[in-house]
Design a protein around this motif. Structure first.
Motif, PDB file in Angstrom:
ATOM      1  N   LEU A 287       0.619  -1.107   0.181  1.00 17.31           N
ATOM      2  CA  LEU A 287       0.105  -0.050  -0.055  1.00 17.31           C
ATOM      3  C   LEU A 287       0.927   1.226   0.101  1.00 17.31           C
ATOM      4  CD1 LEU A 287      -3.046  -1.204   2.176  1.00 17.31           C
ATOM      5  CD2 LEU A 287      -2.946  -0.564  -0.113  1.00 17.31           C
ATOM      6  N   ILE A 288       1.967   1.149   0.684  1.00 16.77           N
ATOM      7  CA  ILE A 288       3.025   2.285   0.604  1.00 16.77           C
ATOM      8  C   ILE A 288       3.406   2.587  -1.059  1.00 16.77           C
ATOM      9  CG2 ILE A 288       5.228   3.132   1.284  1.00 16.77           C
ATOM     10  CD1 ILE A 288       5.347   1.275   3.518  1.00 16.77           C
ATOM     11  N   TYR A 290       1.329   1.711  -3.687  1.00 15.60           N
ATOM     12  CA  TYR A 290       0.247   2.007  -4.065  1.00 15.60           C
ATOM     13  C   TYR A 290       0.151   3.458  -3.879  1.00 15.60           C
ATOM     14  CZ  TYR A 290      -5.037   1.636  -4.917  1.00 15.60           C
ATOM     15  OH  TYR A 290      -6.189   1.904  -5.283  1.00 15.60           O
ATOM     16  N   GLY A 291       0.033   4.075  -2.880  1.00 13.99           N
ATOM     17  CA  GLY A 291      -0.063   5.601  -2.304  1.00 13.99           C
ATOM     18  C   GLY A 291       0.909   6.279  -3.138  1.00 13.99           C
TER      19      GLY A 291
END
Lengths: 337, 289, 264
Positions: A287-288, A290-291
C-alpha cells in the motif's frame, strides 16, 4: 472532436477485433481468480462511468458514490429475496431507487460547490452506510445480507464466473454506449458548460439546477445497476463494502483513469484493481507503493491516464508525418490537433 | 449540561483538526486529505516518546508536534509544490494528498505494527466529580490544552510577522505576492502549523482510545466536516465548527441513538449547508460578474 | 409592438449591497432597433445594471419591462428565451470546450433535448444536432471565426475570445443583446471590425445595449447614450449632446480625465 480519429478507426475493423478479444477473455483467462477480478473491474467501471458523468463532465465532485452503490445492492437484493423479483426487474428498480437518492442528495447540493459539495456527498454516503448498519430488521445490520440469489433469465441461471463475465460485460458495453451517446449529445455539452462556468451557462439559458439534478440521477443510476449486479455476483452484501474508503477508491479510479472521458472509467478501474493485485508480492509495502503511485499520477498526469491518448496520437501522427511530403504534413497537422 | 461536558473534549479534538484544514485552505486554497494521518502520526510519535522512552507527557506532545510539523512541511514542499507548479485541478490535490495519507498509514503500520496500542492517560482515569457531573481528568486536559493551543495559534497569526504574512496570503494571494510576501513560505507554514495541530489532537485523544495505524481516517473526516461547517478558511469558524460537531454528536448519541449518532450529525450538517452554503460562520456572498 | 414603444424599460430600479447603493432609481428605456450606450466612471453601476436586467441580481425596488412583460422574479435562464442575451466584462467562456460547442450552448433554449432519442441513438437527435451546428457555424461566420471552431476556447487570443462570446450571444437569437465592454483589450483593427459588426446587427433589426469605455467607438455607433455616476443616471441623449453635458464632464474630470481622452 478530439477523439474523432480514434472513433472512426474503431468503427471499422478494430471494433470487431475488440469485440472478439473481449468475448474470448473467459476462454483465455482460465484462472478463476483472475476472471473474478476482471468481473469486479467491470462492476467498478460502471460505478466510475456514473461518477465521471457527475464529476468529470458536470464538475460535481462526489465522495459518496459508495452510498449509491449500496442503495443499488440492497434494493435489488431485498427485492429478489423478499418479493422473489426477477433479476432484471430488481436491477431496473435498483437503478430507479438509486436515481431517486441521487435527486434527494442533489437538492441540498445544488447550492454547494467545491469542498462544501464534497462534504455533503461524504455525509450522504456515511448516512446510507449507518442506516444499513442500524436498520437491522431490514438490512440485517452489520452482518449483512447473505444468500442473494444469482441472476436467472428464462430458466438459465448465471452462476459461474464465466457466465457472469458475459452478463457483466454486456451491461458494461451497454453502459458505455449510453454514456458515450449522452456525453456527445446536447446533454453532455450542457453538463460540461456547467462545469466550466455555471453562471455563464445560466446566463445563456441553461436551467442549471435541472441539469445538475439529472447528472446526480445518472451518476447514481449507474452505481445502482452496478450494485445490483455486485449483490448477485458476490451473493452477500454488508455495510463494510460501502465505506467512505470505497467512495474514495471510486474517485481515485475516476481521476487516475481520466474523469473527462467515458473510457477513462474503464482504464481507471482496470489500472487500480490490477495495480493493487500486482503489488501483492510486496506484502506489507504494497500500500505504500500504491499510495506513491497515486501521488505520482496525480502530479504528473493531471488529465489521468486517458489524457495520454491525445499525446500518444500526436506522437504517432508525428512519426507518420516524417514519411510524407510537405503538403501532407500540413494536412495531418491539422487533423492531429 | 451532561451533553455539554461530553461534547466539549471531542469537540476540542475536532476543532484542532478542523483548524488544520481551514488554515491550509485559507493559505493554499486546497484540501489536504492527509490531515487525519498527521493526527495518527502525532499519536504514534507521542506514544513512542512517552511510553517507550518514558518522556514527560507535555514534552512528548511538543516534540511530536515539532516532528509532525516537519512532515507537514515536507508534504507541502514535495506534493503541493509539484501540483501547483503544474497548475493541476484541485481534485488532483485531493488525490495526491490521499496518496500521502495512504503512505503515512502504511509506514506507521510497518513501524508500529497492526496492533492497537494502549496509551494510558497521564492524569489517571479516575473520574472526578464536579457538581453532579462525573468527568474524566483526560477530558479536562484535552479541553485545557486544546484551548491553549488554539489561543497560541491565534497569537501566532495575529502578532508574529510570519502569522501576518500567512493571513495576508489568505486574504489575497496575488496581492500578498505582489507586496513581497513569500507565498511559498506561507504555504509551508500553514502546512506545518496544521500538521502540528493535528499531532496535538492525536496525543490528546490517544488516552481515550487506542493508538492504531488507521485512526486518522475517522478523525480526519470529522475534522474536515467541522471545518466545512464552520466555513473553510475561517479560523474561528473551524473552532466553532469543531465544538458544534462535538456537541451534536453528544446530543445525538445521548438523546436519540448511539448507532445513528454519525448519521444524525451528518444530516444536521447537510441541513446547515443547505441553509448556509458556505458554512455557518462565514458571510454568504453570491457570485456575480 | 409599435415603433415608438420601448423594447426594454427600467422603472425606478434600485440595488443596494449592504450600505452601498449601486443603483438608485434608474429609469431607462431602450428603443427597438437602436444601439444604446451606457457609460460612466468605474464603479458607476454599469455592470450591476446588466446583472439586474439579466436577473443575476434582484433589484431592491423597481420594475423591468421587456417586450411588454414584467421580468419580476424570472430567473436568468428563463429570460433568454424571451429574447435577452449578453456578454461578460471579464470573458466567461467555457474554456475547456471548443469554440463551436461554446456557441452551441448559446442555442440551448432554441433546440429541444430529445432524451430518448439521444439514449437510443436515433435520427431526431442527430438531425437536431446537425441543424444546431449549422446555426452555430453561421454565428461564427458572422464574427469571422468559423475556421477556429474546433479550437479550445482557451487557446484563442483575448480579442478572439471576446468575439466567441459575441457569437454565443448571437446564437441565443436575442431581440436585445447586452454587450459588456466588448472592445476592452482589442486592438485598433479589431475595434474597427467590432464597430462594423455592431452596426450590421442594428441594420439586421437587433437592439444592442452597450457598456463601453472607448468613447470613439461609442460616438460612432450609438444612437443614444446614458451616463451613470454613483448609481444615478446623470445624463441621457444623443452622443453629441451627452459629450458636452456639464455633469458628464464633471463626473469624468472629477476622476482626473477628459471624456475625449478615450479609454479609461
Amino acid at each position: 472532436m478530439k477523439s474523432h480519429k480514434l472513433t472512426s478507426s474503431l468503427k471499422g475493423l478494430h471494433k470487431w477485433v475488440l469485440i472478439a478479444v473481449v468475448l474470448s477473455i473467459p476462454f483465455v483467462v482460465t484462472n478463476l481468480y483472475y476472471l473474478h477480478l476482471i468481473n469486479l473491474i467491470g462492476i467498478y467501471s460502471l460505478v466510475v462511468i456514473g461518477l465521471n458523468i457527475l464529476s468529470g463532465y458536470t464538475g460535481q465532485v462526489s465522495m459518496g458514490q459508495a452510498g449509491f452503490f449500496a442503495v443499488g445492492t440492497y434494493t435489488s437484493a431485498l427485492l429478489m429475496m423478499k418479493l422473489q423479483a426477477p433479476f432484471w426487474v430488481a436491477t431496473v428498480m435498483a437503478a430507479i431507487v438509486a436515481a431517486i437518492f441521487g435527486v434527494v442528495i442533489a437538492i441540498p447540493a445544488l447550492r454547494l460547490t467545491g469542498p462544501y459539495l464534497v462534504m455533503a456527498t461524504v455525509g450522504f454516503g456515511e448516512i446510507i452506510r449507518l442506516v444499513l448498519v442500524n436498520w437491522v430488521p431490514v438490512t440485517k445490520g452489520a452482518a449483512g445480507l447473505t444468500g442473494i440469489p444469482a441472476p436467472s433469465f428464462f430458466g438459465f441461471t448465471v452462476f459461474s464466473e464465466r457466465s457472469f463475465f458475459y452478463l457483466i460485460y454486456a451491461v458494461v458495453a451497454l453502459g458505455i454506449l449510453v454514456a458515450v451517446r449522452i456525453s456527445r449529445s446536447k446533454i453532455g455539452r450542457t453538463f460540461m458548460a456547467i462545469r466550466e462556468d455555471e453562471l455563464a451557462a445560466e446566463s445563456m439559458g441553461v436551467p442549471t439546477n435541472i441539469y445538475k439534478v439529472a447528472a446526480f440521477a445518472i451518476g447514481a443510476a449507474y452505481a445502482g445497476v452496478a450494485g445490483s449486479i455486485f449483490g448477485s455476483f458476490s451473493g452477500v452484501a454488508s455495510p463494510d463494502g460501502f465505506t467512505f474508503d470505497d467512495s474514495v477508491g471510486f474517485l481515485c479510479m475516476s481521476v487516475i483513469g481520466g474523469n473527462r472521458s467515458i473510457f477513462g472509467a474503464l482504464i481507471g478501474s482496470i489500472t487500480l484493481t490490477l495495480l493493487s493485485e500486482l503489488l501483492r508480492f510486496m506484502q506489507s509495502y504494497r500500500l505504500i507503493v500504491y499510495g506513491a503511485i497515486l501521488l505520482l499520477t496525480a502530479i504528473f498526469m493531471p488529465q489521468g491516464l486517458s489524457g495520454l491518448g491525445p499525446i500518444l496520437r500526436e506522437f504517432l501522427s508525428r512519426r507518420k508525418r516524417d514519411k510524407k511530403s510537405y503538403d501532407d504534413v500540413q494536412c495531418s497537422q491539422r487533423k492531429g490537433r | 449540561m451532561y451533553y455539554l461536558a461530553n461534547g466539549l473534549p471531542i469537540g476540542a479534538i475536532y476543532a484542532l483538526v478542523a483548524l488544520g484544514y481551514s488554515l491550509i485552505y485559507a493559505s493554499a486554497g486546497v484540501l489536504n486529505w492527509s490531515q487525519g494521518d498527521m493526527v495518527m502520526l502525532g499519536a504514534y510519535i507521542g506514544y513512542s516518546l512517552h511510553r517507550l522512552l518514558g518522556l514527560n507527557y507535555v514534552l512528548s506532545l511538543l516534540i511530536s508536534m515539532l516532528v509532525v510539523a516537519c512532515v507537514g512541511m515536507l508534504v507541502e514542499r514535495t506534493v503541493l509544490h509539484s501540483l501547483r507548479k503544474r497548475s493541476s485541478p484541485s481534485i488532483n490535490v485531493v488525490i495526491g494528498t490521499l496518496g500521502v495519507a495512504i503512505i503515512c498509514r502504511n509506514v506507521a503500520l510497518a513501524i508500529w505494527g497492526p496492533d492497537a496500542q494502549p496509551f494510558p492517560s497521564p492524569v489517571g482515569s479516575t473520574p472526578i466529580n464536579i457538581g453532579n457531573l462525573r468527568v474524566l481528568p483526560q477530558d479536562i486536559l484535552i479541553v485545557a490544552l486544546g484551548v491553549a493551543l488554539m489561543l497560541l495559534l491565534q497569537y501566532f497569526l495575529k502578532y508574529t510577522r510570519e502569522g501576518k504574512a500567512l493571513r495576508a496570503v489568505a486574504q489575497d494571494r496575488m496581492a500578498a505576492s505582489l507586496m513581497g510576501v513569500d507565498v511559498g513560505k506561507a504555504d509551508m507554514l500553514a502546512f506545518a502549523a496544521s500538521a502540528a495541530m493535528g499531532a496535538a489532537a492525536g496525543i490528546l485523544i490517544a488516552p481515550l482510545f487506542f493508538v492504531t495505524f488507521n485512526m486518522g481516517a475517522g478523525i480526519g473526516l470529522k475534522g474536515f466536516v467541522a471545518a466545512v461547517v464552520g466555513g473553510l478558511g475561517n479560523i474561528p469558524g473551524a473552532i466553532a465548527g469543531g465544538f458544534f460537531l462535538g456537541l451534536i454528536e453528544s446530543l445525538a448519541s445521548g438523546k436519540i441513538s448511539s448507532g445513528y449518532r454519525d448519521a444524525i450529525a451528518f444530516s444536521v450538517l447537510i441541513m446547515v449547508l443547505w441553509l448556509k452554503p458556505s458554512g455557518l460562520f462565514s458571510r454568504t456572498t453570491k457570485e456575480t460578474v | 409592438m409599435g415603433q415608438g414603444e420601448p423594447i426594454l424599460e427600467l422603472k425606478g430600479i434600485s440595488k443596494r449591497f449592504g450600505g452601498l447603493t449601486a443603483l438608485e432609481g434608474i429609469n431607462l428605456s431602450v428603443t427597438p432597433g437602436t444601439v444604446h450606450g451606457v457609460i460612466g466612471p468605474n464603479g458607476a453601476g454599469k455592470s450591476t445594471l446588466f446583472n439586474v436586467i439579466t436577473g443575476l441580481l434582484r433589484p431592491n425596488s423597481g420594475e423591468i419591462v421587456f417586450r411588454g412583460n414584467s421580468l419580476g422574479r424570472i430567473p436568468p435562464h428563463r429570460r433568454v428565451p424571451l429574447g435577452l442575451a449578453r456578454t461578460f466584462q471579464n470573458i466567461r467562456l467555457f474554456k475547456d470546450m471548443n469554440v463551436e460547442d461554446n456557441v452551441l450552448i448559446g442555442q440551448h433554449v432554441h433546440t429541444p433535448t430529445p432524451v430518448l432519442s439521444i439514449i437510443f441513438g436515433t435520427q431526431p437527435a442527430t438531425e437536431w444536432e446537425d441543424k444546431a451546428k449549422e446555426v452555430a457555424d453561421a454565428c461564427l461566420r458572422k464574427v469571422g471565426l468559423e475556421s477556429k471552431k474546433s479550437e479550445l476556447a482557451r487557446n484563442l487570443s483575448y480579442g478572439q475570445q471576446k468575439l466567441v462570446e459575441f457569437a454565443r450571444a448571437l446564437a441565443a437569437q436575442p431581440e436585445l443583446i447586452l454587450l459588456d465592454e466588448p472592445a476592452a483589450g482589442m486592438n485598433v483593427s479589431e475595434k474597427a471590425e467590432l464597430l462594423h459588426m455592431i452596426s450590421t446587427l442594428r441594420d439586421e433589426g437587433y437592439t444592442v445595449v452597450l457598456i463601453e469605455h472607448d468613447m470613439k467607438l461609442l460616438m460612432n455607433v450609438c444612437d443614444t447614450i446614458t451616463v451613470l455616476n454613483h448609481g444615478k443616471k446623470i445624463a441621457e441623449g444623443v452622443p453629441r449632446m451627452v459629450r458636452n453635458h456639464p455633469d458628464v464632464i464633471a463626473a469624468y474630470l472629477g476622476k482626473g480625465g477628459d471624456v475625449r481622452a478615450g479609454t479609461c
